[in-house]
Scaffold this motif. Structure first.
Motif, PDB file in Angstrom:
ATOM      1  N   GLU A   1      25.224  57.182  31.918  1.00 27.74           N
ATOM      2  CA  GLU A   1      26.016  56.985  30.706  1.00 27.74           C
ATOM      3  C   GLU A   1      25.230  56.197  29.653  1.00 27.74           C
ATOM      4  O   GLU A   1      24.821  56.747  28.626  1.00 27.74           O
ATOM      5  N   ALA A   2      24.990  54.938  29.929  1.00 24.08           N
ATOM      6  CA  ALA A   2      24.352  54.067  28.938  1.00 24.08           C
ATOM      7  C   ALA A   2      23.737  52.871  29.657  1.00 24.08           C
ATOM      8  O   ALA A   2      24.205  52.480  30.725  1.00 24.08           O
TER       9      ALA A   2
ATOM     10  N   GLU B   1      19.437  46.801  32.309  1.00 19.83           N
ATOM     11  CA  GLU B   1      18.634  47.901  31.774  1.00 19.83           C
ATOM     12  C   GLU B   1      18.089  47.535  30.397  1.00 19.83           C
ATOM     13  O   GLU B   1      16.915  47.791  30.082  1.00 19.83           O
TER      14      GLU B   1
ATOM     15  N   PRO C   1      16.282  52.467  33.262  1.00 21.91           N
ATOM     16  CA  PRO C   1      17.650  52.857  33.594  1.00 21.91           C
ATOM     17  C   PRO C   1      18.017  52.502  35.036  1.00 21.91           C
ATOM     18  O   PRO C   1      17.147  52.466  35.914  1.00 21.91           O
ATOM     19  N   PHE C   2      19.279  52.234  35.244  1.00 26.43           N
ATOM     20  CA  PHE C   2      19.823  52.040  36.596  1.00 26.43           C
ATOM     21  C   PHE C   2      19.015  51.014  37.410  1.00 26.43           C
ATOM     22  O   PHE C   2      18.504  51.323  38.478  1.00 26.43           O
TER      23      PHE C   2
ATOM     24  N   HIS D   1      30.089  58.746  38.924  1.00 23.45           N
ATOM     25  CA  HIS D   1      29.107  57.734  38.543  1.00 23.45           C
ATOM     26  C   HIS D   1      28.984  56.708  39.683  1.00 23.45           C
ATOM     27  O   HIS D   1      30.007  56.297  40.252  1.00 23.45           O
TER      28      HIS D   1
ATOM     29  N   ASN E   1      19.806  58.395  30.620  1.00 24.16           N
ATOM     30  CA  ASN E   1      21.200  58.183  30.228  1.00 24.16           C
ATOM     31  C   ASN E   1      21.540  59.007  29.000  1.00 24.16           C
ATOM     32  O   ASN E   1      20.648  59.463  28.288  1.00 24.16           O
TER      33      ASN E   1
HETATM   34  N1  URA Z   1      22.868  51.791  34.262  1.00 22.32           N
HETATM   35  C1  URA Z   1      22.403  52.851  33.576  1.00 22.32           C
HETATM   36  O1  URA Z   1      21.228  52.926  33.256  1.00 22.32           O
HETATM   37  N2  URA Z   1      23.253  53.831  33.272  1.00 22.32           N
HETATM   38  C2  URA Z   1      24.523  53.806  33.606  1.00 22.32           C
HETATM   39  O2  URA Z   1      25.223  54.772  33.311  1.00 22.32           O
HETATM   40  C3  URA Z   1      24.999  52.678  34.314  1.00 22.32           C
HETATM   41  C4  URA Z   1      24.151  51.688  34.623  1.00 22.32           C
END
Ligand code: URA
Length: 205
Positions: free
Chosen positions: A42-43, A48, A54-55, A154, A81
């Motif tokens: 998502e974001a 991050e 990411p993640f 997710h 994302n």
């Molecule tokens: N971290 C991310 O990079 N993306 C997500 O959607 C959630 C956590």
């Protein structure tokens, strides 16, 4: 500079939406630029945004452990994302922000050319299949624009609702067989838009 570095540079300098004003770092993506599997979340969240990756927070730990469960490392796949900058207080991205950032995601998909795109959660599923229910459609691979889209919950959802974890684990277990099936499809069938035909061919799902 290669095409991938150019995308990363463009993201780094992006001011297309207001998310650019609050970011510490842009979060373009991470992993193999030739991956067969692309994960779209998502974001970026707090961690991050700090690390530019990411993640890497709590949801990232879930994703990394699910990958490990099927014998994969982050470097075996590509992870990105819908939006590349953190929304304040981790609010949902707005439609204008998703729209502004879509050029970068589209360029990443085009360049990396994954066999299977795993959508994590409703925002990335909604990019390909707007208005569909993730709880009803998760785990069912679908053809879109010549690619295979594989919707999953997710990973963060399992932190709030642990009862979703078995479904997510099950969808991960089916991921590598799905990639093998897509690789085995004749090229014409791989770009077939008829979902009925795809569902017939991807019999195990
Ligand atoms: N971290 C991310 O990079 N993306 C997500 O959607 C959630 C956590």
């Amino acid at each position: 500079m290669n095409d991938y570095d150019e995308i990363v540079q463009q993201i780094a300098g992006c001011t297309r939406c207001a998310l650019s004003e609050g970011r510490s770092r842009t979060v373009p993506g991470d992993g193999s630029q030739t991956a067969d599997i692309m994960f779209i979340g998502e974001a970026p969240g707090y961690n991050e945004d700090q690390q530019g990756l990411p993640f890497v927070g709590a949801a990232g730990n879930v994703l990394t452990s699910l990958l490990a469960g099927i014998g994969l490392q982050r470097s075996d796949v590509y992870i990105t994302n819908m939006v590349k900058c953190r929304p304040n207080n981790n609010r949902d991205p707005l439609s204008g922000e998703l729209e502004a950032c879509s050029t970068y995601l589209d360029a990443q998909i085009e360049l990396i050319d994954p066999k299977v795109i795993v959508t994590l959660g409703r925002f990335s599923f909604g990019k390909f299949f707007p208005g569909r229910s993730i709880s009803r459609e998760r785990g069912k691979p679908r053809s879109w624009g010549g690619r295979m889209i594989y919707p999953m919950y997710h990973p963060a959802a399992t932190l709030h609702n642990p009862s979703l974890r078995p479904a997510l684990e099950n969808d991960f277990r089916n991921l590598l067989p799905l990639v093998e099936e897509v690789i085995a499809l004749p090229p014409d069938d791989a770009v077939d838009e008829d979902e009925g035909k795809q569902e017939q061919q991807l019999s195990m799902f």
